[in-house]
Design a protein around this motif. Sequence first.
Motif, PDB file in Angstrom:
ATOM      1  N   UNK A   1      55.110 -14.855 -79.608  1.00 34.70           N
ATOM      2  CA  UNK A   1      53.827 -15.398 -80.047  1.00 34.70           C
ATOM      3  C   UNK A   1      52.957 -14.333 -80.694  1.00 34.70           C
ATOM      4  N   UNK A   2      53.194 -13.077 -80.337  1.00 32.78           N
ATOM      5  CA  UNK A   2      52.443 -11.992 -80.963  1.00 32.78           C
ATOM      6  C   UNK A   2      52.742 -11.901 -82.457  1.00 32.78           C
TER       7      UNK A   2
ATOM      8  N   UNK B   1      42.134 -10.541 -72.069  1.00 32.97           N
ATOM      9  CA  UNK B   1      41.690  -9.252 -72.599  1.00 32.97           C
ATOM     10  C   UNK B   1      42.797  -8.575 -73.398  1.00 32.97           C
ATOM     11  N   UNK B   2      44.040  -8.647 -72.906  1.00 32.02           N
ATOM     12  CA  UNK B   2      45.160  -8.024 -73.603  1.00 32.02           C
ATOM     13  C   UNK B   2      45.420  -8.691 -74.947  1.00 32.02           C
ATOM     14  N   UNK B   3      45.373 -10.030 -74.975  1.00 32.27           N
ATOM     15  CA  UNK B   3      45.641 -10.769 -76.219  1.00 32.27           C
ATOM     16  C   UNK B   3      44.551 -10.501 -77.248  1.00 32.27           C
TER      17      UNK B   3
ATOM     18  N   UNK C   1      47.150 -19.870 -79.096  1.00 31.94           N
ATOM     19  CA  UNK C   1      48.486 -20.220 -78.608  1.00 31.94           C
ATOM     20  C   UNK C   1      48.947 -19.266 -77.519  1.00 31.94           C
ATOM     21  N   UNK C   2      48.693 -17.977 -77.690  1.00 33.33           N
ATOM     22  CA  UNK C   2      49.134 -17.011 -76.678  1.00 33.33           C
ATOM     23  C   UNK C   2      48.415 -17.228 -75.354  1.00 33.33           C
ATOM     24  N   UNK C   3      47.110 -17.480 -75.406  1.00 33.14           N
ATOM     25  CA  UNK C   3      46.356 -17.681 -74.165  1.00 33.14           C
ATOM     26  C   UNK C   3      46.843 -18.924 -73.438  1.00 33.14           C
ATOM     27  N   UNK C   4      47.028 -20.026 -74.175  1.00 30.48           N
ATOM     28  CA  UNK C   4      47.444 -21.276 -73.535  1.00 30.48           C
ATOM     29  C   UNK C   4      48.853 -21.163 -72.974  1.00 30.48           C
ATOM     30  N   UNK C   5      49.782 -20.631 -73.763  1.00 26.14           N
ATOM     31  CA  UNK C   5      51.175 -20.569 -73.317  1.00 26.14           C
ATOM     32  C   UNK C   5      51.321 -19.630 -72.115  1.00 26.14           C
TER      33      UNK C   5
ATOM     34  N   UNK D   1      39.458 -17.857 -81.544  1.00 19.65           N
ATOM     35  CA  UNK D   1      40.708 -18.170 -80.844  1.00 19.65           C
ATOM     36  C   UNK D   1      40.603 -17.921 -79.357  1.00 19.65           C
ATOM     37  N   UNK D   2      39.903 -16.847 -78.947  1.00 17.61           N
ATOM     38  CA  UNK D   2      39.744 -16.556 -77.523  1.00 17.61           C
ATOM     39  C   UNK D   2      38.949 -17.625 -76.801  1.00 17.61           C
TER      40      UNK D   2
END
Length: 414
Positions: free
Chosen positions: A276-277, A381-383, A40-44, A334-335
């Motif tokens: 989202x985190x 990379x951060x997520x 979700x974090x990557x997509x958003x 997830x990545x």
Amino acid sequence: MFRPLSIFIGARYTRAKRRNHFISFISMTSMIGLSLGVLAMIVVLSVMNGFQREMSSRILGMVPHASVLGAQPLDDWRPVAAEALKNPEVIAAAPLTEMEGMLSYKGSMQPIQVSGIDPAEEGKVSIVAQHIVQGRLEDLKPGEFGVVIGEITARRFRLNVGDKLTLIVPEVSSAPGGITPRMQRLNVVGVFKVGAELDGSLGLMHMADAAQMQRWAPNQVQGVRLKVKDLYAAPQVSKAITASLGEQYRADDWTHTQGSLFSAMKMEKTMIGLLLLLIIAVAAFNIIATLIMVVNDKGADIAILRTIGATPAQIMGTFMVQGSLIGIVGTLIGGVLGVVAALNVSQIVGWLERVSGQHIFTSDVYFISTLPSELQWGDVALICSAGLIMSFLATLYPAWRASQVEPAYALRYE
């Protein structure tokens, strides 16, 4: 092949089928939750990057990146442009005159900012020529008082090419009020649509007509508009150019007019990322619950390991490996899914629109008709790093609990 005891036993615990199926279910839930959070974090964030890119290219493609304005009208703008082009950050330069006023048509009025331009030079510093939906930019002729308006303005007044409307601009005078309105009849020669709020607040006319409305000579302009390589260096570039030209010039740039919009978008991306985190944090707490139940379930095994010589550090490392493996697998899944989804989100939305028969993004309501996405590997990379770090930290307390198990107490009822 030699493997440390903690890694060997921790990996075996992770692969083994537990007698307690509830623990296995919680482990799987933790892994799925972590995967969904990373996805979700990557997509958003990719979609927000896409929106920011679209807004930057459209809005900042229309407004000046930077401007060099004279204290008095410039008789010849080309020497100023030549001086500006000596700066390696400047790509192109064009003349510019800006006015603010009101448009009036059949009793309806709206505020507007009118830019006096040279149609032959404007394409070097603006994207407006690529977004003309009616008429042509070249139809702006000196002395004819033609105007190119935005699509929102044209729709609000129901205007088409060939219609006439009135521009009202304030003029300083010696009258008792100090300011008197000056009206000019304009002929609509074109309509542009860039898909942003500028479609309802910006108009373009020939610089000679703008000079006449300002009571200047036909060849006089207010300043020079610059297009720069790095948008965020525009304030420094414009200040450096005005410093080389002298005190009779002043600098302006896009941060004065559009800076608040892009600051708001940046803050919105940060806040949504933090929210989202929390999904990843919840999955990490599930890892804590899973490991605590595993420690309770494996109390006898821990005691046996301790009696045959395993140190508390090795016991702690065993359960840290087990929890970290859950985090690593969940983060990797997830990545990968997030990257695939972010790269294909426009196609996914298009497929949903075709299946449902409904348009999620219509050009009549939104500035854009597709869902843009821009995957930035720095965000990925951060997520993923945040997911791995949270997963690792979640293992510390349960693993420490396992290292404190007393063999005699654990084997008392065995």
